[in-house]
Design a protein around this motif. Structure first.
Motif, PDB file in Angstrom:
ATOM      1  N   ILE A  68      29.580  34.448  39.480  1.00 16.07           N
ATOM      2  CA  ILE A  68      30.198  34.932  38.240  1.00 16.07           C
ATOM      3  C   ILE A  68      31.564  35.500  38.607  1.00 16.07           C
ATOM      4  CG2 ILE A  68      30.051  36.632  36.373  1.00 16.07           C
ATOM      5  CD1 ILE A  68      26.983  36.367  36.586  1.00 16.07           C
ATOM      6  N   GLU A  69      32.603  34.897  38.016  1.00 14.46           N
ATOM      7  CA  GLU A  69      33.970  35.261  38.383  1.00 14.46           C
ATOM      8  C   GLU A  69      34.720  35.829  37.183  1.00 14.46           C
ATOM      9  OE1 GLU A  69      35.863  35.898  40.510  1.00 14.46           O
ATOM     10  OE2 GLU A  69      35.417  34.860  42.371  1.00 14.46           O
ATOM     11  N   ASP A  70      35.854  36.471  37.458  1.00 15.84           N
ATOM     12  CA  ASP A  70      36.726  36.843  36.336  1.00 15.84           C
ATOM     13  C   ASP A  70      37.845  35.807  36.228  1.00 15.84           C
ATOM     14  OD1 ASP A  70      38.444  37.495  38.435  1.00 15.84           O
ATOM     15  OD2 ASP A  70      37.727  39.570  38.471  1.00 15.84           O
ATOM     16  N   ASP A  71      38.522  35.890  35.093  1.00 15.93           N
ATOM     17  CA  ASP A  71      39.579  34.936  34.785  1.00 15.93           C
ATOM     18  C   ASP A  71      40.678  34.949  35.850  1.00 15.93           C
ATOM     19  OD1 ASP A  71      40.534  33.283  32.290  1.00 15.93           O
ATOM     20  OD2 ASP A  71      42.297  34.370  33.058  1.00 15.93           O
ATOM     21  N   GLU A  90      35.207  45.148  28.897  1.00 16.46           N
ATOM     22  CA  GLU A  90      35.479  44.308  30.073  1.00 16.46           C
ATOM     23  C   GLU A  90      36.039  42.966  29.631  1.00 16.46           C
ATOM     24  OE1 GLU A  90      32.259  43.567  32.754  1.00 16.46           O
ATOM     25  OE2 GLU A  90      31.925  45.703  33.118  1.00 16.46           O
ATOM     26  N   LYS A 102      33.848  37.154  31.448  1.00 20.64           N
ATOM     27  CA  LYS A 102      33.632  36.531  32.755  1.00 20.64           C
ATOM     28  C   LYS A 102      33.308  35.043  32.575  1.00 20.64           C
ATOM     29  CE  LYS A 102      33.757  40.182  35.562  1.00 20.64           C
ATOM     30  NZ  LYS A 102      32.808  41.256  35.481  1.00 20.64           N
TER      31      LYS A 102
END
Ligand code: DAH
Length: 358
Positions: free
Chosen positions: A133-136, A166, A169
């Motif tokens: 699970i990553e962020d932009d 937040e 994701k």
């Protein structure tokens, strides 16, 4: 005398037929015990005439010895037979394979990842990992995808429901964000491969929503496109175990590399079978290029000082090609018969010394 001969025959036949030690002991008592037939006969010797005694004495003694020896012999035989029977029934053959237990198999994806790791380890690469699970920022922005650029849509991204306060994701669409994580945390020289799961909203014979990639990243002050080509060509020949395997590099576009290329290998299709290394067709195997100066800058590295190359390849696809597995969707169907057929023995650890594919 004839009586003694008859007695001997009778006793010997009883002894021969004795089924076990207890019966044999009864026979012994009945013949040689204090009140046994032979003992009683011996007691009569005193009342005999000297002439009779001279004849009967040795005869009785002889009978006593013959019967005693026969009983001893039978006793030993019975003991041996008992031991044999115990050994036969209590035997454990430790050389027999375990029955009724299904042995686990190693999934082809795991095996191929291990093969790739073995090859790149031998070239001096380390293994790095990052979150699914990553962020932009890590998945797109730092990799030089411009905001609202269609390239973000190109990846058919799975977006997660954003949490309060937040940013939303994503399930990482490629292993490239681990390049960013590594460059932000580690000073060059960097020489890593990044095996891992990746996710895109796609499903057909050669695409599944979850698939696997092995990313590569080399950052130092001198590595160039020639090193990139040499590394990948050496890898692909070792991986397919074909010395004269032909590759070609085609110009391409990726936001995070400049110049960018795709590498193809020569192949042909014979019936249902794909043959790698020969023929007149080309199959795309991976994307690669020189790391874009913007990506280096985004990670705090000075592009005038540092440079390097990167690539990303699909593990599942390479597993299909190498082991002739026709449909990618079967990889994740959890069908035990499929795994039994295409899976690998747990002892079949890939290494370059004894051969990659066992
Ligand atoms: N991330 C690309 C993809 O998933 C593959 C790729 C291409 C990775 C070029 C790289 C690269 O590191 O340099 O399609």
């Amino acid at each position: 005398m004839t009586d003694l001969k008859a007695l001997e025959t009778d006793l010997l036949s009883q002894i021969a037929k004795a089924p076990d030690g207890a019966v044999l002991d009864e026979i012994r008592v009945s013949a040689l015990g204090k009140k046994g037939v032979i003992s009683l006969q011996m007691k009569t010797l005193g009342k005999m005439s000297p002439q009779e005694r001279k004849e009967m004495g040795p005869a009785l003694n002889n009978l006593k010895n013959v019967i005693g020896a026969a009983i001893e012999e039978k006793k030993t035989a019975l003991e041996e037979a008992t031991l044999e029977a115990r050994l036969a029934t209590e035997k454990i053959d430790v050389t027999l394979p375990v029955r009724d237990i299904k042995r686990g198999k190693i999934h082809p994806v795991t095996q191929v990842m291990e093969e790739m790791t073995a090859i790149f380890s031998a070239m001096g690469f380390d293994v790095a990992e990052g979150p699914d699970i990553e962020d932009d920022f890590h998945n797109f922005t730092a990799l030089n995808f411009p905001p609202d650029h269609p390239a973000r849509e190109m990846h058919d991204t799975f977006f997660l429901e954003p949490r309060e306060g937040e940013d939303r994701k994503v399930l990482r669409t490629h292993t490239s964000p681990v390049q960013i994580r590594t460059m932000m945390n580690q000073k060059p020289p960097i020489r890593i491969i990044i095996p891992g799961r990746t996710f895109r909203c796609d499903s057909d014979q050669t695409h599944t929503p979850m698939f696997h990639q092995v990313e590569g990243l080399v950052i130092d002050k001198t590595s160039h496109m020639g090193h990139l080509k040499g590394t990948l060509e050496a890898f692909i020949k070792t991986f397919f175990e074909i010395d004269n395997l032909e590759t070609r590099f085609r110009p391409h576009f990726f936001p995070f590399t400049e110049p960018s290329a795709e590498m193809d290998v020569r192949y042909e299709r014979v019936g249902n079978e794909v043959r790698i290394g020969q023929g007149d067709q080309w199959m795309e195997i991976l994307g690669c290029g020189m790391v874009h100066p913007n990506v280096l800058k985004n990670c705090g590295l000075d592009p005038d000082e540092y440079q390097g190359f990167a690539w990303g390849m699909g593990v599942d696809r390479l597993a299909m090609l190498k082991y002739g597995i026709p449909d990618l969707r079967d990889f994740f169907a959890a069908d035990f018969r499929w795994l039994e057929h295409y899976g690998f023995d747990a002892n079949d650890q890939p290494n370059l010394a004894t051969g990659l594919s066992g």
